[in-house]
Design a protein around this motif. Sequence first.
Motif, PDB file in Angstrom:
ATOM      1  N   LEU B  39      -8.029 -11.989  27.993  1.00  0.00           N
ATOM      2  CA  LEU B  39      -7.194 -12.382  29.130  1.00  0.00           C
ATOM      3  C   LEU B  39      -7.482 -11.473  30.320  1.00  0.00           C
ATOM      4  O   LEU B  39      -7.559 -11.909  31.467  1.00  0.00           O
ATOM      5  N   TRP B  40      -7.638 -10.188  30.019  1.00  0.00           N
ATOM      6  CA  TRP B  40      -7.967  -9.222  31.069  1.00  0.00           C
ATOM      7  C   TRP B  40      -9.314  -9.578  31.699  1.00  0.00           C
ATOM      8  O   TRP B  40      -9.464  -9.642  32.915  1.00  0.00           O
ATOM      9  N   VAL B  41     -10.287  -9.833  30.817  1.00  0.00           N
ATOM     10  CA  VAL B  41     -11.628 -10.189  31.282  1.00  0.00           C
ATOM     11  C   VAL B  41     -11.572 -11.460  32.125  1.00  0.00           C
ATOM     12  O   VAL B  41     -12.142 -11.549  33.212  1.00  0.00           O
ATOM     13  N   GLN B  42     -10.823 -12.433  31.601  1.00  0.00           N
ATOM     14  CA  GLN B  42     -10.721 -13.704  32.309  1.00  0.00           C
ATOM     15  C   GLN B  42     -10.103 -13.506  33.695  1.00  0.00           C
ATOM     16  O   GLN B  42     -10.560 -14.066  34.677  1.00  0.00           O
ATOM     17  N   ASP B  43      -9.082 -12.656  33.741  1.00  0.00           N
ATOM     18  CA  ASP B  43      -8.430 -12.395  35.015  1.00  0.00           C
ATOM     19  C   ASP B  43      -9.416 -11.745  35.985  1.00  0.00           C
ATOM     20  O   ASP B  43      -9.498 -12.121  37.151  1.00  0.00           O
ATOM     21  N   GLU B  44     -10.171 -10.769  35.477  1.00  0.00           N
ATOM     22  CA  GLU B  44     -11.150 -10.100  36.340  1.00  0.00           C
ATOM     23  C   GLU B  44     -12.208 -11.088  36.839  1.00  0.00           C
ATOM     24  O   GLU B  44     -12.602 -11.050  37.995  1.00  0.00           O
ATOM     25  N   LEU B  45     -12.653 -11.940  35.936  1.00  0.00           N
ATOM     26  CA  LEU B  45     -13.722 -12.878  36.307  1.00  0.00           C
ATOM     27  C   LEU B  45     -13.219 -14.023  37.196  1.00  0.00           C
ATOM     28  O   LEU B  45     -13.994 -14.698  37.844  1.00  0.00           O
ATOM     29  N   SER B  46     -11.889 -14.245  37.178  1.00  0.00           N
ATOM     30  CA  SER B  46     -11.353 -15.377  37.942  1.00  0.00           C
ATOM     31  C   SER B  46     -11.229 -15.050  39.420  1.00  0.00           C
ATOM     32  O   SER B  46     -10.942 -15.923  40.227  1.00  0.00           O
TER      33      SER B  46
END
Lengths: 225, 789
Positions: B39-46
């Motif tokens: 989720l953290w990664v996804q947030d960063e990539l979003s």
Amino acid sequence: MIKITDLEKVYRTEEVETVALNKLSIEVKEGEFVAIMGPSGCGKSTLLNILGLLDDPDAGSFIFNKIEVANFNERKRADLRKHNIGFVFQSFNLIDELTVFENVELPLIYTGVKSADRKKRVEEVLDKVQIMHRRNHYPQQLSGGQQQRVAVARAVVNKPKLILADEPTGNLDSHNGNEVMELMTELNEQGTTIVMVTHSEHDARYSHRIIRMLDGQTVTENILV
Amino acid sequence: MFKTNLRFTWRNLLKNKTYSAINIIGLAVSLAACILLLLWVQDELSFDRFHSNSNNIYRLAASFKQEGKDNVWSGTPAPVATFARKELPEVANTCRVTDNWSISLLEYKGKKYFNNRCGLADATFFTMFNFPLVKGNARQPFTDDRSVILSETTAKKFFGEEDPIGKILNADDKNAYHVTGVMKDMPFNSSIRYDIIFDFTVLKRDYTGNDYWKSLDEDWGNYNYSTFLLLAPGADSKKVGQKLANIHRRNQDGEFTKNLTYIPLPLSKVHLYTPEGKDDGITIVKVFIIVAAIILLIACINYVNLVTARAIKRAKEISLRKIIGANKGGLFWQFLHEALMIFLIAMLVATALIYLVMPLYNEIAGKRIVFNPLQGNVLLVYGITLLATMLLAGIYPALSLSSFKPLEAMKGKLSGLGSKVAFRKVLVVVQFSFSIMLIVGTIIIGNQLKYIRQKNLGYNKENLLYFGMRNITEHYDAAKAELLKQPGVVAVTASGADIMNAWSSTGDADWDGKTAAQQTFVINQISAERNFLDVMNLQIVQGKGFSGTPADSTNYLLNETAIKVMSIKDPVGKRFTFHDKKGVIAGVVKDFHFQNLHRQIEPAIIYFSPWRWRMYVKTTAKDASKAVAAVEKIWKQYNPDYPLEYQFLDDAFDTNYRSDIRVGKLFNCFAIITILISCLGLFGLVTYTAETRIKEIGVRKVLGASVPGIVSMLSKDFLKLVGISIVIAFPVAWWALSKMLESYPYRTAISWWVFALAGFITLAIALVTISFQAIKAALANPVKSLRSE
């Protein structure tokens, strides 16, 4: 029904070679009740395993129901087995996590019988072995005799032509043992062929014919009936 | 069949509580950890991907090659955008964006608000980007250059339920602005985030026509503005950058622009890459993806290990099923159903766990992730982890367990995976290798953070508070005199820069012997009061520093790096021209860290100038509160309209490294989880080993084996595995961490004790885990275990 000729089975480990069956020939006719006796290590269990299509022989012929099955592969053997053969073990081998009903139902599931049919047939057979009242119990909640009756019910629920019993009363007291033996006799009278390995002369007397084995060969045959 | 299988699995789980608990808790914790990380990664990539044009939008960076070293600024001069639109057909649209520093207070009918995030943007802002307007016209957001667009939240703050359109806001730059639109609040995953957008062209008013730069559209020297380009599909962004550099040179010739290039950085990379497109935050994103994968892998290994180890106990059941008619396919599905059920239960538990820790996690990670398991992106993460787990842990055991030979299995002999002890050992080694790597990583990252925080910055950051002066600037001497009279105030100084974040730089410097290659020399400028060096404890290594005379306005102090880059010998007394003002080098200051420690020390100049707006007040630990009270009193006197916002220097320092500290903390948490999960797996494995060897243990005891003897017999094998893992993990960890530390110009050394400590910790944890079960097995009554056979 069963005709084996010159059957051989040898177990090999790195250093030891054990001859379990040595050119053994036996015939069992449809509707017969045969007891196999002999001392430990004489090859009884190996024979039973081969008859049950659980193991394959190294040499010889095995004709089951007029078909040569000695060279069947695992898949074909499994198919033949599940439609034609029922097993009863000394240690019952019921699945602890399944109820009486579910244990007996299992072979029907594997042969693809529909749910409504299954229920009918399981109830029928449970009735026959007089364990209907315990249908929702788990194996550990039953006495040994009751467990073996469930095991017998499981063996016959698929209406097999042949029942293979490996010391079915070995873990039972004489009272329970007799009950199980009478149940087997009853099944035999209804047409099921039975081959039973046993140490007990008492049990063997329920059969029509006793085959005595030693060192992988038949020694004598006594016809009782 | 499915129903029967599920029922069976359920009863099986209830019956083998330890086994189920180890399996489910292990899986749930790791799934939760994995999902949180993703989720953290996804947030960063979003970040910035919500713009429908995001694939074609670029931000320009200006790059100057200077003796092989790149000097890259993320801003450009204002005219670049104008020319780009006018002259380059492949540029479909442009938008300039910058912070509006001149406004910090806005007032409406007596309601005053500070610290709104104020930005300036071109009118194209609302059509080029996806910042939708709730009210107003996106094509013509501003009716004149005193128009503003407010975010919904800001509008509500000022006007409540009233219609904001046409309302007048009074700003502290003495101008009145009228609201022409309301935009949706900008999302958290946007690199551009403002509450209020002013018209960019209002900046034109700052030019009188009499200065060096005549107008905003001719000012090629101010790199203050983010320039965003919308390129036509298929346009070559690199070429656009070169063309823009050529246009710039055409308008501003000379040495300074000779090596200038413009680098367009895709908008989607702005958040995680440096302005020139090198890896920045993306490194952490990658590390976290790897950590998530490791955690999932370890959890899957646990599952495979436990299931296959337990297969020995289930041999009877499996072979029985085969004897009474189950074929391979049927058994395969049964095991897959079992796996699926356990994973789904674990998934549920994981979801509950995530709900529980989400607030804490957001706090540690500095995120605002809203966890909703039914949201598309969360479901995607769920789907990926579930699929990965099923592939890794579900299919393998199902395949191997269903290929038992029934007869052998009946007798307790196993063919297939269940019998392959070696295979399980390999899995344990893999697991522990990863755990050890993470332990080493945790220690070294911790060391690096400690190193940074304890590093001598070259000045004293203790007991110093500082703040922007606002109106005090004009009354500095009086205010200073007043403050010095107060208890708790030891010294007062002022500067135009934040000593921890001095970002103002210029190329406007000249000295004798400046070579052609040094024409692109850029120096960081720190204006200061005379006593600045004394108060801050900056050291002068050559020369005398400021003299206390009017000559100080042309006395320049340079840091060691500047002298080195300029290659001046015996610098003190040499001529130096700064912003066209001729002067001399009056001293050399020992290098100090005026930017964060992620950056190498660059050339810097400290010059005496009234151009100062930040006051530094030195106090003592004991009297800090008195000093704060004194500052507050003075503040009210000069800035009655504004709240005082002071910070102690050491707090500000911590703030600077907040994201490092966050990442460090996250890494710690996940490393601990990984180790725990590995141990859980080891625990399960030892439990089953002990169980399967129960008869052997019984026989040994009957024959006279001692309890410690049996414990060591059971433990030895496993400790050997941990030992092998250590041997594998150390070189890999050393390599990976040296690589990671390379991104820090100032870094801690990787010393041997880190590895010793990691090895010791791992062995200790493993030993505790193993011996718990081993001792239990060794203490069991042999009579009982032998009878049960």
